[in-house]
Design an enzyme around this catalytic site. Structure first.
Site, PDB file in Angstrom:
ATOM      1  CB  ILE A 152      -0.898   0.034   1.252  1.00 46.07           C
ATOM      2  CG1 ILE A 152      -1.738  -1.233   1.359  1.00 46.07           C
ATOM      3  CG2 ILE A 152      -1.791   1.284   1.227  1.00 46.07           C
ATOM      4  CD1 ILE A 152      -2.502  -1.343   2.672  1.00 46.07           C
ATOM      5  CG  HIS A 153       3.506   3.999  -2.789  1.00 46.15           C
ATOM      6  ND1 HIS A 153       4.702   3.819  -2.128  1.00 46.15           N
ATOM      7  CD2 HIS A 153       3.640   5.126  -3.532  1.00 46.15           C
ATOM      8  CE1 HIS A 153       5.533   4.796  -2.469  1.00 46.15           C
ATOM      9  NE2 HIS A 153       4.915   5.598  -3.307  1.00 46.15           N
TER      10      HIS A 153
END
Ligand code: FAD
Ligand code: NA7
Length: 487
Positions: free
Chosen positions: A462-463
């Site tokens: 998850i960026h």
């Protein structure tokens, strides 16, 4: 016909373990009575229902930690464009303590109501054994002693902070039992002990603008991964917390100006020293509260000041059980106490056979960069599997939000300790950085489900988060490659 015993279960202690066990037992149809009583500390601090976690442990600790992080955030906010006019922002200690105590009182109240709703009988007294099935107590101060009988007894009396046996320790020192309701600013504080309680207290005091010194007898964070522990201590030093290494206290005296003169000895250099503090906080570990239980009358075996139990939480007396911090050799953590208490009640009253699994319990040290871990330390993995059979993946990383305020990233680090063969089953995960507990909690479930390095590297991150760094671990310690990122 009249039952042989007044209750199916009497629980001694209304903390995390005792309340969970009592509530679950009632849900399973048992008749339950729970005793909870708090003896005041030497300086007179006392509190309500709910045990250590709610009153003098996890909850107030996390709130003070948050208060301290907010202090740091205010300064960062300026870099992010906030107009914070007063650069010498100081916390109002007494207001903070009031807010924390108000929250605790509300939790005490909710706990009380919950017990009433769930029909758990509760007595605010100290319970003690008369024999294996009989508990004696004083209903209210001044009243005559009463007795109740129980088919089963669960001992969940927890522990309390230790004091060193040196002159002035109890007279002038305080502990974590007092600090969260302390009615004056702690000021320059000596924290004795480098377990997680000591380090956490030193860190929130530092964040709130006081000047803590940590006295370390041997090593910081005994029992935790050594590399991570040393990194944590270095992070604290960078933030200006002083350490007195290999030092033990010898006495505390009150000076005429009211401040505390502490004498100590460095056991490496064999030299004596002294310094003056406003507050001395003992964080040298906790003792089990067995002294008022009259365990001899029930024939329950103890080890040091804890109770010995088997895998089903049973003591050597088959109908007497113990859960939570009072048990010998188990992790002293609230979720451990709660689950162990709940599972015990189900085994006693709902025919369950499920035992508590104490393996791979995740935990967090709430320092400014937090440290959380699950599973084995690198040392334990090497000891159990041999150095040739493990692979350690590691890396430093730079949280995106650290760039603008130019926060130090020197200690943002994580590692995965894994088997070297096959898909590389993960044995332990270690993370130092923001919101470490939140990061590790989910990975703890993955680890319990047999997480491998292969799975981890096939997981899409998850960026931009810091947790995603676990999906990008590519450098092994064995390779000797530099684990610092390029940008
Ligand atoms: P307790 O919660 O201590 O409850 C026992 C209760 O029994 C007490 O109220 C006691 O007064 C009462 N009692 C004792 N003797 C008798 C008697 N004879 N009759 C009746 N009542 C009696 N854990 C975490 O998971 N996360 C954290 O972040 C965390 N932070 C902590 C921070 C600090 C400063 C401390 C001290 C602890 C922290 N812990 C944390 C540990 C956690 O608080 C304990 O593991 C947990 O509270 C243990 O629960 P327990 O039910 O065994 O005992
Ligand atoms: P810990 O983890 O038992 O740590 C105690 C610390 O205090 C540790 O650094 C000890 O050093 C040190 N210590 C112990 N006795 C002394 C004396 N007499 N003088 C100086 N220093 C001493 O306790 P915590 O309070 O941090 O946490 C205990 C549990 O409570 C924890 O698991 C939580 O769940 C709540 P050592 O390494 O032994 O040399």
């Amino acid at each position: 016909s009249k039952p042989r015993f007044d209750y199916d279960l009497v629980v001694l202690g209304g903390g995390s373990a005792g309340l969970a066990c009592a509530k679950e037992a009632v849900d399973c149809g048992a008749r339950v009575l729970c005793f909870d009583y708090v003896k005041p500390t030497p300086v007179g601090t006392k509190w309500g229902l709910g045990g250590t976690c709610v009153n003098v442990g996890c909850i107030p600790k996390k709130l003070m930690h948050q208060a301290s992080l907010l202090g740091e955030a205010v300064h960062e906010a300026v870099a992010y464009g906030w107009n914070v006019n007063d650069k010498n922002i100081r916390p109002d200690w007494c207001k903070l303590v009031r807010s924390v105590q108000n929250h605790i009182k509300s939790v005490n109240w909710v706990t009380r109501v919950d017990l009433r709703d769930k029909k758990v009988e509760y007595v605010n007294s100290m319970g003690a054994f008369v024999d294996g099935h009989t508990i004696e107590y004083v209903p209210k101060s001044g009243q005559a002693k009463s007795r109740v009988t129980a088919k089963n007894v669960v001992v969940a009396v927890g522990g309390r902070p230790r004091y060193p046996s040196i002159p002035g320790a109890t007279e002038f020192g305080i502990t974590s039992d007092d600090i969260f309701s302390y009615d004056r600013e702690p000021g320059r504080t000596l924290v004795v002990g480098a377990g997680y309680v000591g380090l956490e207290c030193a860190c929130f005091l530092k964040g709130l603008g006081y000047d803590p010194t940590v006295m370390v007898r041997s090593i910081v964070l005994r029992g935790f991964d050594r590399q991570m522990s040393e990194l944590l201590a270095a992070m604290m030093s960078e933030r200006g917390i002083s350490f007195l290494e290999t030092t033990i206290p010898s006495s505390v005296e009150r000076q005429s100006d009211g401040r505390l003169l502490v004498r100590f000895r460095n056991t490496t250099t064999q030299t004596d020293g002294s310094d003056v503090f406003d507050t001395v906080l003992w964080a040298i570990g906790r003792r089990g509260l067995i002294e008022d239980l009259n365990l001899e009358a029930a024939g329950v075996k103890t080890q040091n000041d804890k109770i010995v139990v088997d895998r089903s939480e049973a003591t050597n007396v088959p109908h007497i059980f113990a859960v939570g911090d009072i048990v010998y050799g188990r992790p002293e953590l609230t979720p451990v106490a709660i689950l162990a208490g709940r599972l015990l009640a189900r085994r006693l009253f709902a025919g369950s056979t499920q035992l508590m699994d104490y393996a791979d319990v995740a935990t967090t040290v709430f320092t400014p960069l937090e440290y959380a871990c699950v599973g084995m330390s690198e040392e334990t993995a090497i000891e159990k599997h041999g150095a040739d059979n493990i692979e350690v993946f590691h890396g430093y990383y730079k949280p995106t939000e650290f760039f603008i305020p130019q926060k130090s990233v020197r200690f943002c680090y994580l590692k995965a300790v894994a088997e070297i063969a096959g898909d590389q089953k993960i044995l332990g995960l270690h993370y130092m950085g923001p919101v470490a507990g939140e990061v590790i909690q989910g990975f703890a479930a993955a680890l319990k489900s047999g997480l491998t390095v292969k799975t981890l590297l096939n997981t899409v991150g998850i960026h931009p988060t810091t947790a995603e760094e676990f999906t990008r671990l590519s450098i092994t310690k064995r390779s000797g490659r530099d684990p610092t990122p390029a940008s």
